[in-house]
Design a protein around this motif. Structure first.
Motif, PDB file in Angstrom:
ATOM      1  N   SER A 118       2.407   1.799  -3.396  1.00  0.00           N
ATOM      2  CA  SER A 118       1.388   2.305  -4.317  1.00  0.00           C
ATOM      3  C   SER A 118       1.158   3.803  -4.113  1.00  0.00           C
ATOM      4  O   SER A 118       1.061   4.571  -5.077  1.00  0.00           O
ATOM      5  N   THR A 145       7.335   4.117  -9.976  1.00  0.00           N
ATOM      6  CA  THR A 145       7.313   2.973  -9.079  1.00  0.00           C
ATOM      7  C   THR A 145       8.738   2.699  -8.617  1.00  0.00           C
ATOM      8  O   THR A 145       9.641   2.582  -9.448  1.00  0.00           O
ATOM      9  N   ASP A 161       0.832  -1.202   0.000  1.00  0.00           N
ATOM     10  CA  ASP A 161       0.000   0.000   0.000  1.00  0.00           C
ATOM     11  C   ASP A 161       0.869   1.255   0.000  1.00  0.00           C
ATOM     12  O   ASP A 161       0.612   2.205  -0.750  1.00  0.00           O
TER      13      ASP A 161
END
Length: 133
Positions: free
Chosen positions: A103, A112, A100
């Protein structure tokens, strides 16, 4: 002082912009350790998150404070605007918590991070927000 759970639209927008931040922890001898980090801010949960490797000095400083965590501050600035979030940091390593946080980082920083099996999350339970954003 801003409300950490109900920030003004401008304050929240500033924390959604892409800025390098700093994290300040205290070493066991009480001296400050300040490093650049990426931070995500979740006002609904009253939490800020930093992803990092578990072998870093900042993690060691937090762990040295004991099971209740350590007082820390994260700060960002751009020209004359600045914002600081303060609270108690703990270390989280559960895979779903790390995923999480990764993300959220990817959304804010538009990239990322590379895979890191040693990644953990510094989770900061916020109790103070300052700034002029």
């Amino acid at each position: 002082m801003a409300d950490v759970r109900n920030p003004t639209p401008g304050y929240l927008a500033f924390w959604r912009e892409r800025h390098v931040c700093t994290l300040t922890t205290l070493r066991p001898d009480g001296t400050p350790h300040v490093v650049p980090v990426g931070v995500t801010y979740d006002p609904e949960a009253g939490v800020a998150r930093v992803i990092t490797g578990k072998g870093t000095r900042k993690v060691a400083n937090i762990l040295a404070a004991g099971p209740e965590g350590a007082r820390v501050a994260v700060c960002q600035m751009h020209k004359a605007r600045w914002a600081t979030l303060e609270g108690r940091a703990t270390i989280r390593s559960e895979p779903e918590v790390v995923a999480d946080a990764v993300s959220r980082y990817a959304e804010r920083y538009e990239r990322t991070p590379r895979p890191n099996p040693e990644r953990i999350v510094i989770e900061i339970a916020l109790d103070r927000a300052l700034g002029n954003a």
